[in-house]
Design a protein around this motif. Sequence first.
Motif, PDB file in Angstrom:
ATOM      1  N   ASN A 364       0.840  -1.205   0.000  1.00  0.00           N
ATOM      2  CA  ASN A 364       0.000   0.000   0.000  1.00  0.00           C
ATOM      3  C   ASN A 364       0.873   1.253   0.000  1.00  0.00           C
ATOM      4  OD1 ASN A 364      -2.468  -1.160  -0.069  1.00  0.00           O
ATOM      5  ND2 ASN A 364      -2.930  -0.914   2.114  1.00  0.00           N
ATOM      6  N   LYS A 367       2.126   1.681  -3.370  1.00  0.00           N
ATOM      7  CA  LYS A 367       1.041   2.039  -4.291  1.00  0.00           C
ATOM      8  C   LYS A 367       0.636   3.509  -4.168  1.00  0.00           C
ATOM      9  CE  LYS A 367      -1.930  -1.395  -3.571  1.00  0.00           C
ATOM     10  NZ  LYS A 367      -3.269  -2.015  -3.407  1.00  0.00           N
ATOM     11  N   TYR A 368       0.540   3.961  -2.908  1.00  0.00           N
ATOM     12  CA  TYR A 368      -0.020   5.298  -2.698  1.00  0.00           C
ATOM     13  C   TYR A 368       1.044   6.371  -2.458  1.00  0.00           C
ATOM     14  CZ  TYR A 368      -4.140   2.397  -2.433  1.00  0.00           C
ATOM     15  OH  TYR A 368      -5.129   1.494  -2.744  1.00  0.00           O
ATOM     16  N   ASP A 392       4.764   6.637   5.213  1.00  0.00           N
ATOM     17  CA  ASP A 392       5.151   7.101   3.866  1.00  0.00           C
ATOM     18  C   ASP A 392       4.824   8.578   3.727  1.00  0.00           C
ATOM     19  OD1 ASP A 392       2.439   7.578   2.748  1.00  0.00           O
ATOM     20  OD2 ASP A 392       2.205   5.421   3.077  1.00  0.00           O
ATOM     21  N   ILE A 397      -4.693  10.009   3.392  1.00  0.00           N
ATOM     22  CA  ILE A 397      -6.108   9.586   3.369  1.00  0.00           C
ATOM     23  C   ILE A 397      -6.944  10.706   4.005  1.00  0.00           C
ATOM     24  CG2 ILE A 397      -7.750   7.815   4.192  1.00  0.00           C
ATOM     25  CD1 ILE A 397      -5.150   6.047   4.626  1.00  0.00           C
ATOM     26  N   TYR A 410     -13.389  -1.232   1.152  1.00  0.00           N
ATOM     27  CA  TYR A 410     -13.377   0.233   1.251  1.00  0.00           C
ATOM     28  C   TYR A 410     -12.138   0.789   0.582  1.00  0.00           C
ATOM     29  CZ  TYR A 410     -14.488   4.851   2.710  1.00  0.00           C
ATOM     30  OH  TYR A 410     -14.830   6.177   2.676  1.00  0.00           O
ATOM     31  N   ARG A 411     -12.345   1.708  -0.336  1.00  0.00           N
ATOM     32  CA  ARG A 411     -11.209   2.385  -0.962  1.00  0.00           C
ATOM     33  C   ARG A 411     -11.477   3.877  -0.885  1.00  0.00           C
ATOM     34  NH1 ARG A 411     -10.667   0.135  -6.772  1.00  0.00           N
ATOM     35  NH2 ARG A 411      -8.715   1.278  -6.749  1.00  0.00           N
ATOM     36  N   ALA A 412     -10.461   4.602  -0.422  1.00  0.00           N
ATOM     37  CA  ALA A 412     -10.638   6.050  -0.331  1.00  0.00           C
ATOM     38  C   ALA A 412     -10.857   6.589  -1.747  1.00  0.00           C
ATOM     39  CB  ALA A 412      -9.416   6.679   0.308  1.00  0.00           C
ATOM     40  N   SER A 415      -7.878   7.045  -4.151  1.00  0.00           N
ATOM     41  CA  SER A 415      -7.226   5.875  -4.739  1.00  0.00           C
ATOM     42  C   SER A 415      -8.132   5.243  -5.792  1.00  0.00           C
ATOM     43  CB  SER A 415      -6.870   4.861  -3.660  1.00  0.00           C
ATOM     44  OG  SER A 415      -8.020   4.172  -3.257  1.00  0.00           O
ATOM     45  N   GLY A 422      -6.054  -1.887  -6.596  1.00  0.00           N
ATOM     46  CA  GLY A 422      -6.490  -2.481  -5.328  1.00  0.00           C
ATOM     47  C   GLY A 422      -7.972  -2.809  -5.366  1.00  0.00           C
ATOM     48  N   SER A 423      -8.404  -3.644  -4.389  1.00  0.00           N
ATOM     49  CA  SER A 423      -9.829  -3.941  -4.316  1.00  0.00           C
ATOM     50  C   SER A 423     -10.395  -3.600  -2.951  1.00  0.00           C
ATOM     51  CB  SER A 423     -10.060  -5.423  -4.622  1.00  0.00           C
ATOM     52  OG  SER A 423      -9.342  -6.189  -3.682  1.00  0.00           O
ATOM     53  N   GLY A 424      -9.554  -3.025  -2.081  1.00  0.00           N
ATOM     54  CA  GLY A 424     -10.061  -2.582  -0.776  1.00  0.00           C
ATOM     55  C   GLY A 424     -10.219  -3.699   0.236  1.00  0.00           C
ATOM     56  N   GLY A 426      -7.239  -5.474   1.369  1.00  0.00           N
ATOM     57  CA  GLY A 426      -5.941  -5.641   2.039  1.00  0.00           C
ATOM     58  C   GLY A 426      -5.953  -5.240   3.511  1.00  0.00           C
ATOM     59  N   LEU A 427      -6.445  -4.032   3.807  1.00  0.00           N
ATOM     60  CA  LEU A 427      -6.403  -3.564   5.206  1.00  0.00           C
ATOM     61  C   LEU A 427      -7.382  -4.330   6.094  1.00  0.00           C
ATOM     62  CD1 LEU A 427      -5.876   0.302   4.956  1.00  0.00           C
ATOM     63  CD2 LEU A 427      -4.231  -1.463   5.581  1.00  0.00           C
TER      64      LEU A 427
HETATM   65  P1  ADP Z   1      -6.478  -1.510  -1.662  1.00  0.00           P
HETATM   66  O1  ADP Z   1      -6.387  -2.861  -2.261  1.00  0.00           O
HETATM   67  O2  ADP Z   1      -7.430  -0.594  -2.318  1.00  0.00           O
HETATM   68  O3  ADP Z   1      -5.150  -0.893  -1.395  1.00  0.00           O
HETATM   69  P2  ADP Z   1      -6.636  -1.689   1.168  1.00  0.00           P
HETATM   70  O4  ADP Z   1      -7.655  -2.325   2.060  1.00  0.00           O
HETATM   71  O5  ADP Z   1      -5.264  -2.168   1.309  1.00  0.00           O
HETATM   72  O6  ADP Z   1      -7.183  -1.799  -0.293  1.00  0.00           O
HETATM   73  O7  ADP Z   1      -6.691  -0.164   1.480  1.00  0.00           O
HETATM   74  C1  ADP Z   1      -7.906   0.502   1.578  1.00  0.00           C
HETATM   75  C2  ADP Z   1      -7.797   1.936   1.146  1.00  0.00           C
HETATM   76  O8  ADP Z   1      -7.009   2.639   2.090  1.00  0.00           O
HETATM   77  C3  ADP Z   1      -7.057   2.105  -0.133  1.00  0.00           C
HETATM   78  O9  ADP Z   1      -7.927   1.996  -1.246  1.00  0.00           O
HETATM   79  C4  ADP Z   1      -6.524   3.506  -0.017  1.00  0.00           C
HETATM   80  O10 ADP Z   1      -7.514   4.430  -0.353  1.00  0.00           O
HETATM   81  C5  ADP Z   1      -6.249   3.642   1.456  1.00  0.00           C
HETATM   82  N1  ADP Z   1      -4.848   3.422   1.799  1.00  0.00           N
HETATM   83  C6  ADP Z   1      -4.293   2.307   2.327  1.00  0.00           C
HETATM   84  N2  ADP Z   1      -2.957   2.483   2.551  1.00  0.00           N
HETATM   85  C7  ADP Z   1      -2.661   3.745   2.155  1.00  0.00           C
HETATM   86  C8  ADP Z   1      -1.470   4.553   2.139  1.00  0.00           C
HETATM   87  N3  ADP Z   1      -0.323   4.064   2.593  1.00  0.00           N
HETATM   88  N4  ADP Z   1      -1.588   5.813   1.697  1.00  0.00           N
HETATM   89  C9  ADP Z   1      -2.751   6.303   1.254  1.00  0.00           C
HETATM   90  N5  ADP Z   1      -3.917   5.617   1.250  1.00  0.00           N
HETATM   91  C10 ADP Z   1      -3.883   4.351   1.672  1.00  0.00           C
END
Ligand code: ADP
Length: 460
Positions: A364, A367-368, A392, A397, A410-412, A415, A422-424, A426-427
């Motif tokens: 992540n 990616k971000y 980072d 967010i 959930y995806r912000a 992103s 991503g598919s939201g 991971g977290l």
């Molecule tokens: P994704 O597969 O979309 O990354 P995650 O569950 O890992 O799904 O993350 C959820 C959302 O949290 C992401 O879509 C992104 O909007 C936000 N996010 C996660 N990690 C970061 C980061 N390091 N910086 C900015 N936004 C993040």
Amino acid sequence: MQSLRKQLSLSMVFIAFFTVALISFLSNSLISRKFEIYIEGQQKDKTENIVINLSMQYDTATNTWDENVIHSLGMNSLYEGYVINIYDINGNSVWDANNHDMTLCREILHTISKRMEKHGAKGDFVSKDYPLVQNGKNIGMVSITYFGPYFLNENDFLFLNSLNLIIVLIGIVSILVSFVTGWILAKRIAHPITETSNIAKEIASGNYNMKFEGETKTIELYNLVSAINDLSSSLSKQESLRQHLTANVAHELRTPLTILGSHLEAMIENVWEPTPERLKNCHEEILRLSKMVADLELLEKNESANLKLNKENVELLALIHGICDNFKGELKNKNINLEIDGDKSIVVVDKDRISSVVINLVSNAIKYTDVGGNIHINVRNTENKSVIIVEDDGMGIPENELPFIFERFYRADKSRNRDTGGSGIGLAIVKSIVDAHGGSVSVTSTVDVGSRFVVEVGTV
Ligand code: ADP
């Protein structure tokens, strides 16, 4: 059914009424009894005084009585309710109140008996004989008639009546005060309960944005109100998540399905040649869908109550170094500078699952974070915990999205607008693994400044 306010007010009035009635009854009978004893004592003193005074009116030198003084003593006693009859040593009458003024005697005795009867006192006229003695020598006898065992004059009754009046006034004031206190108390208790039950009704009908804003100083009510307020916020959050989840699932499925649908249709209708390149694209979309399903299955497994963790001793710093080696290519492509530092930290965890946590957080962060950005990973030990911080200086967010990012799908918004792939999920996986280890994960982030994820796991 009766309202709490009414019940409390009535109970207070009842208690006050009962207490006042009991106190009034007890004090009244106690005071009356004491007063009777006092009056009886007074009257005994009075008769003794009459006898002593009369004894002194005999002159032993001349063997005569001072009739003037005896007359005034007799009249005084009569006006005070004592009819006296004096005899000399030979039994001859010296002074007799009845002989002197029978009508007055009757009138006075009648008034006393009427007054006592009127106030409900029991008794009758009694006559007692007392010897008259001077210097140890018997000089005659006096017979005293009065209303016995005791009688009260008008002033005594006025005194008793004013005592009763005071008790009645105290009673009325106490009942009023307890009614007002009960009413205020009931209002204080009933108001938050009524408000809270209205809020509960609103919540039941789907309106979760209700909160009790008033104040209460009662601990139990405060707890009740806080519980309902918490319930309302957590239901409101759940509702918002539910809406997001539906929208997000639809969004995540739509992209690969649209691509697959349009590509396959074009190939079936011979608009497109089924070239290996195009078939590869379709295959990639299928792989993306399969990964999403696999992620969901993993998440479900992590969240299940009987998840078995294969715990072993793991050195976190070494584990993180090993994982980050696999990201070398991506880091190089985006020219991102990665720094790893901190303490050696041995924890007892499920190695594969904790690796997933680190992989998700690091991927992540890459990616971000924009090209040329920085990522810093730090491991530190506290008393009985190990802390992993992944920081980072990427896109960050938005604050209003922070509470939701650990939810599945959930995806912000930011992103979502970029093709981060991503598919939201991971977290959500990160959180489920950390929770299964009894740890915690939190995030702080500022848009366009960066994000900081903190994972805490117990060392044993
Ligand atoms: P994704 O597969 O979309 O990354 P995650 O569950 O890992 O799904 O993350 C959820 C959302 O949290 C992401 O879509 C992104 O909007 C936000 N996010 C996660 N990690 C970061 C980061 N390091 N910086 C900015 N936004 C993040």
